[in-house]
Design a protein around this motif. Structure first.
Motif, PDB file in Angstrom:
ATOM      1  N   SER A  79      39.074 160.113 105.918  1.00  0.00           N
ATOM      2  CA  SER A  79      38.603 160.282 107.300  1.00  0.00           C
ATOM      3  C   SER A  79      37.369 159.429 107.583  1.00  0.00           C
ATOM      4  O   SER A  79      36.685 159.657 108.582  1.00  0.00           O
ATOM      5  N   ASN A  80      37.089 158.458 106.721  1.00  0.00           N
ATOM      6  CA  ASN A  80      35.868 157.661 106.872  1.00  0.00           C
ATOM      7  C   ASN A  80      36.078 156.426 107.729  1.00  0.00           C
ATOM      8  O   ASN A  80      35.435 155.397 107.535  1.00  0.00           O
ATOM      9  N   SER A  81      36.973 156.527 108.715  1.00  0.00           N
ATOM     10  CA  SER A  81      37.238 155.382 109.587  1.00  0.00           C
ATOM     11  C   SER A  81      36.115 155.204 110.601  1.00  0.00           C
ATOM     12  O   SER A  81      35.514 156.185 111.060  1.00  0.00           O
ATOM     13  N   PRO A  82      35.838 153.975 110.993  1.00  0.00           N
ATOM     14  CA  PRO A  82      34.860 153.749 112.065  1.00  0.00           C
ATOM     15  C   PRO A  82      35.377 154.318 113.387  1.00  0.00           C
ATOM     16  O   PRO A  82      36.592 154.470 113.586  1.00  0.00           O
ATOM     17  N   SER A  83      34.483 154.592 114.293  1.00  0.00           N
ATOM     18  CA  SER A  83      34.876 155.063 115.611  1.00  0.00           C
ATOM     19  C   SER A  83      35.773 154.043 116.304  1.00  0.00           C
ATOM     20  O   SER A  83      35.479 152.844 116.316  1.00  0.00           O
ATOM     21  N   GLY A  84      36.881 154.500 116.827  1.00  0.00           N
ATOM     22  CA  GLY A  84      37.821 153.620 117.494  1.00  0.00           C
ATOM     23  C   GLY A  84      38.860 153.016 116.572  1.00  0.00           C
ATOM     24  O   GLY A  84      39.759 152.304 117.029  1.00  0.00           O
ATOM     25  N   GLU A  85      38.765 153.307 115.269  1.00  0.00           N
ATOM     26  CA  GLU A  85      39.733 152.778 114.301  1.00  0.00           C
ATOM     27  C   GLU A  85      40.311 153.915 113.454  1.00  0.00           C
ATOM     28  O   GLU A  85      40.592 153.755 112.272  1.00  0.00           O
ATOM     29  N   GLU A  86      40.497 155.082 114.114  1.00  0.00           N
ATOM     30  CA  GLU A  86      40.992 156.253 113.428  1.00  0.00           C
ATOM     31  C   GLU A  86      42.495 156.143 113.158  1.00  0.00           C
ATOM     32  O   GLU A  86      43.179 155.270 113.663  1.00  0.00           O
ATOM     33  N   LYS A  87      43.006 157.079 112.377  1.00  0.00           N
ATOM     34  CA  LYS A  87      44.394 157.059 111.927  1.00  0.00           C
ATOM     35  C   LYS A  87      45.392 157.036 113.076  1.00  0.00           C
ATOM     36  O   LYS A  87      46.470 156.439 112.971  1.00  0.00           O
ATOM     37  N   THR A  97      45.004 147.767 118.740  1.00  0.00           N
ATOM     38  CA  THR A  97      44.159 148.753 118.073  1.00  0.00           C
ATOM     39  C   THR A  97      44.531 148.789 116.592  1.00  0.00           C
ATOM     40  O   THR A  97      45.562 148.262 116.186  1.00  0.00           O
ATOM     41  N   LYS A  98      43.700 149.448 115.780  1.00  0.00           N
ATOM     42  CA  LYS A  98      43.938 149.400 114.339  1.00  0.00           C
ATOM     43  C   LYS A  98      43.335 150.613 113.650  1.00  0.00           C
ATOM     44  O   LYS A  98      42.412 151.266 114.162  1.00  0.00           O
ATOM     45  N   TRP A  99      43.891 150.885 112.476  1.00  0.00           N
ATOM     46  CA  TRP A  99      43.368 151.918 111.568  1.00  0.00           C
ATOM     47  C   TRP A  99      42.679 151.223 110.406  1.00  0.00           C
ATOM     48  O   TRP A  99      43.202 150.259 109.844  1.00  0.00           O
ATOM     49  N   LEU A 100      41.495 151.718 110.033  1.00  0.00           N
ATOM     50  CA  LEU A 100      40.750 151.124 108.929  1.00  0.00           C
ATOM     51  C   LEU A 100      40.084 152.229 108.123  1.00  0.00           C
ATOM     52  O   LEU A 100      39.543 153.195 108.681  1.00  0.00           O
ATOM     53  N   ILE A 101      40.133 152.094 106.796  1.00  0.00           N
ATOM     54  CA  ILE A 101      39.360 152.964 105.912  1.00  0.00           C
ATOM     55  C   ILE A 101      38.585 152.097 104.923  1.00  0.00           C
ATOM     56  O   ILE A 101      38.980 150.968 104.625  1.00  0.00           O
ATOM     57  N   PHE A 102      37.484 152.643 104.421  1.00  0.00           N
ATOM     58  CA  PHE A 102      36.633 151.902 103.478  1.00  0.00           C
ATOM     59  C   PHE A 102      37.099 152.177 102.048  1.00  0.00           C
ATOM     60  O   PHE A 102      36.396 152.765 101.226  1.00  0.00           O
ATOM     61  N   ALA A 103      38.313 151.735 101.766  1.00  0.00           N
ATOM     62  CA  ALA A 103      38.911 151.845 100.437  1.00  0.00           C
ATOM     63  C   ALA A 103      40.024 150.816 100.357  1.00  0.00           C
ATOM     64  O   ALA A 103      40.584 150.416 101.377  1.00  0.00           O
ATOM     65  N   ASN A 104      40.342 150.389  99.148  1.00  0.00           N
ATOM     66  CA  ASN A 104      41.400 149.380  99.014  1.00  0.00           C
ATOM     67  C   ASN A 104      42.769 149.983  98.765  1.00  0.00           C
ATOM     68  O   ASN A 104      43.755 149.271  98.684  1.00  0.00           O
TER      69      ASN A 104
END
Length: 435
Positions: free
Chosen positions: A311-319, A329-336
């Motif tokens: 759930s550590n996505s930036p605002s506006g880049e949630e699941k 738009t896009k989903w991003l998490i800080f993990a590989n």
């Protein structure tokens, strides 16, 4: 048309059986409504559990009669008198379980009126004699009904007296008490136009009867005339007629194409109990929900629920951005590595023939490289549908589509990325699932 069913007859049956504003509906999950009478009162927890598991999103308690003195009678049972709930003591707690997870039910309504009664005539007379203020019997009784039963909406099944002014006064009173108002016409469109117009935002749904006296109604025509997309209703299969789940699915599908409907209702649970070979409540809910399941650019992934490993996505880049139908738009998490999954709404399940992944990456190192697509019907036990290795996306917003051989319908689909292309973040613009 709908007729009042004697309470004891229903109890015996139970014992024996044990302008178009077209834009919004395509992007929201469908609404499915089940009408029911005596079983919803005497059926207790077993009936509530059936409804919770049915797939229907709204339960309609049919019907409240308004006596000349203002008493509220559910079919043949007095439930509110002199501003006090006097019905079955367990009914409020039983109804409260309808929205308790796990459940498909989001809304509880109660219908007022039916064919061959004097409910709206009595309402007119009470409005004339007492008004609708806090001291009136209508206000007191419907306030008690809401506070005790937690009713979300009152549905106007006015088939006995088409008086606009008293209906509007009654509706405004209910709206100010916190009820949503729904209308359930089958004829006399001018009356319903006036009532809807004057009640304004209090009216949030229109249920159109397309059976019995309303069998010839066209949802597209009524939507145009009332300025709101209607939710057509069909009767369930009985020995003398009605519709099977397959027929409901076909007709709802046709109306989705011709009138852009996003909801429908079934009349009614009592008849389903009385004719178990015709299909269960769950069968009828699935018939509506599957017919009206939203599709965006051919993908099934619209209107359901997204989940992800992080759930550590930036605002506006949630699941949710991976299933919104837009590559912008896009989903991003800080993990590989990580997973993202989609659950169809209303407990629906769908088989897919292919799926797609769209790159959102300014930096190709964030692209998924190795992954598996998994399917599940409980969110716990997973089956591998497809596995891909050493994939690459040559450019931003490139969509790659992958065919699958599985023919099993699943409620959940999970994309499990086991490695990206080397960066510290994982990023995807869109995931599509295709029938």
């Amino acid at each position: 048309m709908k007729r009042k069913r004697p309470f004891l007859v229903i109890l015996c049956c139970m014992m024996l059986l044990g302008i178009f504003p077209w834009t919004a509906s395509a992007q929201t999950p469908p609404e499915s409504v089940i009408y029911g009478g005596g079983p919803f009162y005497v059926g207790g927890t077993p009936t509530m559990d059936i409804l919770r598991q049915s797939g229907f999103t709204t339960v309609m308690l049919w019907t409240i009669h308004v006596n000349s003195n203002g008493d509220l009678v559910y079919n043949d049972q007095l439930v509110v008198s002199n501003g006090t709930y006097v019905g079955k003591s367990l009914w409020p707690s039983e109804l409260a379980t309808l929205k308790q997870a796990p459940t498909s039910v989001k809304r509880l309504e109660i219908s007022v009126g039916s064919w061959g009664v004097k409910d709206f005539e009595n309402i007119k007379n009470l409005v004339a004699s007492q008004g609708t203020g806090t001291s009136s019997i209508l206000y007191k009784n419907f306030s008690a009904l809401k506070s005790k039963l937690g009713i979300d909406g009152i549905s106007f099944d006015n088939e006995d007296l088409y008086d606009v002014s008293s209906s509007v006064a009654f509706g405004n009173m209910l709206g100010n008490l916190g009820y949503k108002i729904t209308l359930c016409p089958y004829t006399n469109v001018s009356y319903w136009q006036s009532v809807k117009s004057q009640l304004g935002s209090f009216v949030d749904r229109i249920y159109l009867q397309v059976y019995d006296g309303g069998a010839g109604n066209n949802p597209a025509t009524w939507s145009s005339q009332l300025g709101m997309i209607v939710m057509p209703g069909l009767d369930s299969k009985t020995s003398s007629g009605g519709n099977t789940p397959s027929q409901v699915n076909s007709r709802m599908s046709n109306w989705k194409a011709s009138a852009n409907i996003n909801g429908g209702f079934i009349w009614y649970y009592d008849a389903i109990l009385n004719n178990p070979s015709g299909g269960s409540a769950a069968d009828y809910a699935a018939a509506i929900n599957n017919a009206l399941a939203p599709v965006s650019n051919g993908s099934l992934t619209t209107g359901g629920t997204a989940s992800a490993s992080s759930s550590n996505s930036p605002s506006g880049e949630e699941k949710e951005k991976a299933f919104d139908g837009s590559s912008a738009t896009k989903w991003l998490i800080f993990a590989n590595t990580g997973w993202i999954q989609y659950q169809f709404g209303n407990n629906a399940s769908h088989a897919i023939s292919s799926y797609s992944i769209t790159s959102a990456n300014d930096f190709q190192a964030r692209d998924p490289k190795n992954w598996s697509l998994l399917g599940s019907n409980d969110g716990t036990n997973w089956t591998t549908i497809d596995t891909r290795s050493n994939q690459s996306f040559a450019s931003r917003y490139l969509t790659k589509t992958f065919s699958v051989t599985s023919t099993t319908a699943y409620q959940y689909y999970r994309l499990n990325v086991t490695s990206n292309s080397g960066g510290a973040e994982l990023q995807i613009a869109e995931v599509g699932l295709y029938p």
